[in-house]
Design an enzyme around this catalytic site. Sequence first.
Site, mmCIF file in Angstrom:
data_model
loop_
_atom_site.group_PDB
_atom_site.id
_atom_site.type_symbol
_atom_site.label_atom_id
_atom_site.label_comp_id
_atom_site.label_asym_id
_atom_site.label_seq_id
_atom_site.Cartn_x
_atom_site.Cartn_y
_atom_site.Cartn_z
ATOM 1 C CG ASN A 9 -0.245 -2.565 7.156
ATOM 2 O OD1 ASN A 9 0.672 -3.299 7.545
ATOM 3 N ND2 ASN A 9 -1.318 -3.030 6.538
ATOM 4 C CE LYS A 11 -0.453 -3.057 2.836
ATOM 5 N NZ LYS A 11 -1.451 -3.216 1.789
ATOM 6 C CG HIS A 95 -5.016 -5.411 6.405
ATOM 7 N ND1 HIS A 95 -4.993 -5.888 5.112
ATOM 8 C CD2 HIS A 95 -4.635 -4.118 6.336
ATOM 9 C CE1 HIS A 95 -4.588 -4.911 4.301
ATOM 10 N NE2 HIS A 95 -4.370 -3.823 5.025
ATOM 11 C CD GLU A 97 -2.819 -6.568 2.139
ATOM 12 O OE1 GLU A 97 -1.936 -6.704 3.009
ATOM 13 O OE2 GLU A 97 -2.871 -5.589 1.379
ATOM 14 C CD GLU A 167 -6.976 -0.346 5.490
ATOM 15 O OE1 GLU A 167 -6.064 0.473 5.481
ATOM 16 O OE2 GLU A 167 -6.794 -1.574 5.429
ATOM 17 N N GLY A 173 -3.662 -0.622 -2.203
ATOM 18 C CA GLY A 173 -2.520 -0.980 -3.037
ATOM 19 C C GLY A 173 -2.801 -0.896 -4.527
ATOM 20 C CB SER A 212 -4.409 4.233 -2.932
ATOM 21 O OG SER A 212 -4.246 2.901 -3.388
HETATM 22 C C1 PEP Z 1 -3.356 -0.992 3.803
HETATM 23 O O1 PEP Z 1 -2.997 -2.077 3.365
HETATM 24 O O2 PEP Z 1 -3.758 -0.895 4.969
HETATM 25 C C2 PEP Z 1 -3.320 0.150 2.890
HETATM 26 C C3 PEP Z 1 -4.057 1.184 3.149
HETATM 27 O O3 PEP Z 1 -2.477 0.027 1.804
HETATM 28 P P1 PEP Z 1 -2.194 1.135 0.664
HETATM 29 O O4 PEP Z 1 -2.023 2.461 1.363
HETATM 30 O O5 PEP Z 1 -0.950 0.682 -0.001
HETATM 31 O O6 PEP Z 1 -3.384 1.140 -0.222
#
Ligand code: PEP
Length: 255
Positions: A9, A11, A95, A97, A167, A173, A212
């Site tokens: 992703n 973003k 997601h 976000e 997630e 992040g 992460s």
């Molecule tokens: C995401 O935003 O889907 C995600 C997993 O981000 P990160 O790997 O940076 O935590």
Amino acid sequence: MRTPLVAGNWKMNGSRDANRALLSSLKDRLGAIQGVDVAVCPPAVYLPEIAESLSGSAIAVGAQDCSDEASGAFTGELAGSMLAEVGCRYVIVGHSERRERQNESSAWVASKFVAAQAAGLTPILCVGEQKADRESGRTELVVSEQLDAVLDAAGVEAFDRAVIAYEPVWAIGTGLTATPEQAQEVHAFIRNRVAGRDPRVAAELRILYGGSMKADNAAGLLALDDIDGGLIGGASLDAEAFTAIVRAAGERVGA
Ligand code: PEP
């Protein structure tokens, strides 16, 4: 046997030059990777040229969001059919976000899921709890609410053509990763919840971990029974790190 999926992703990151460099490095490193499905989800504006540059490669393309409507007066939105037309196979829906910043409710996410499938796309449905939810023992409640909204709207058999990404919001992040045990526990919970509607669908459903995931923690997560790949944010912008995660997924045993 579930084929692992590792999806990047991106973003709101990238530029034409940066995308070209990243994709060229990924194509070189991944070559004709076997036994793992790989996808990248760049910002929508780059989708047509990226889909074209990846056609014939082992890397599929996904979008980061889609409209719940098929067409019409929805300024700024993109229909699933448009994403499919320019070469997308997957689309991320729900997601965290977007749930936070765009106030996407579980019902709205469910409508996007249905619209995406109607356009022939495979939704990657994101679910996950906030830090406060985990600390107050509400993880399963929150995840059930997000999941049930889609199961109710789309029906369990729709999950034959979908992927779930667990997630935990507190891990996205932040550099904080769920421990393999914490992740496995919620993945098993999700699979059991789907199994409550249809055991066969649940057994074949891919459930990715996101939050992460990096080169150095991927193997520990991906070794677990109910973790069928990853949705990768930050590390997907680094060809070496993303490739290492794909390779770890290829070494996954079980399922
Ligand atoms: C995401 O935003 O889907 C995600 C997993 O981000 P990160 O790997 O940076 O935590």
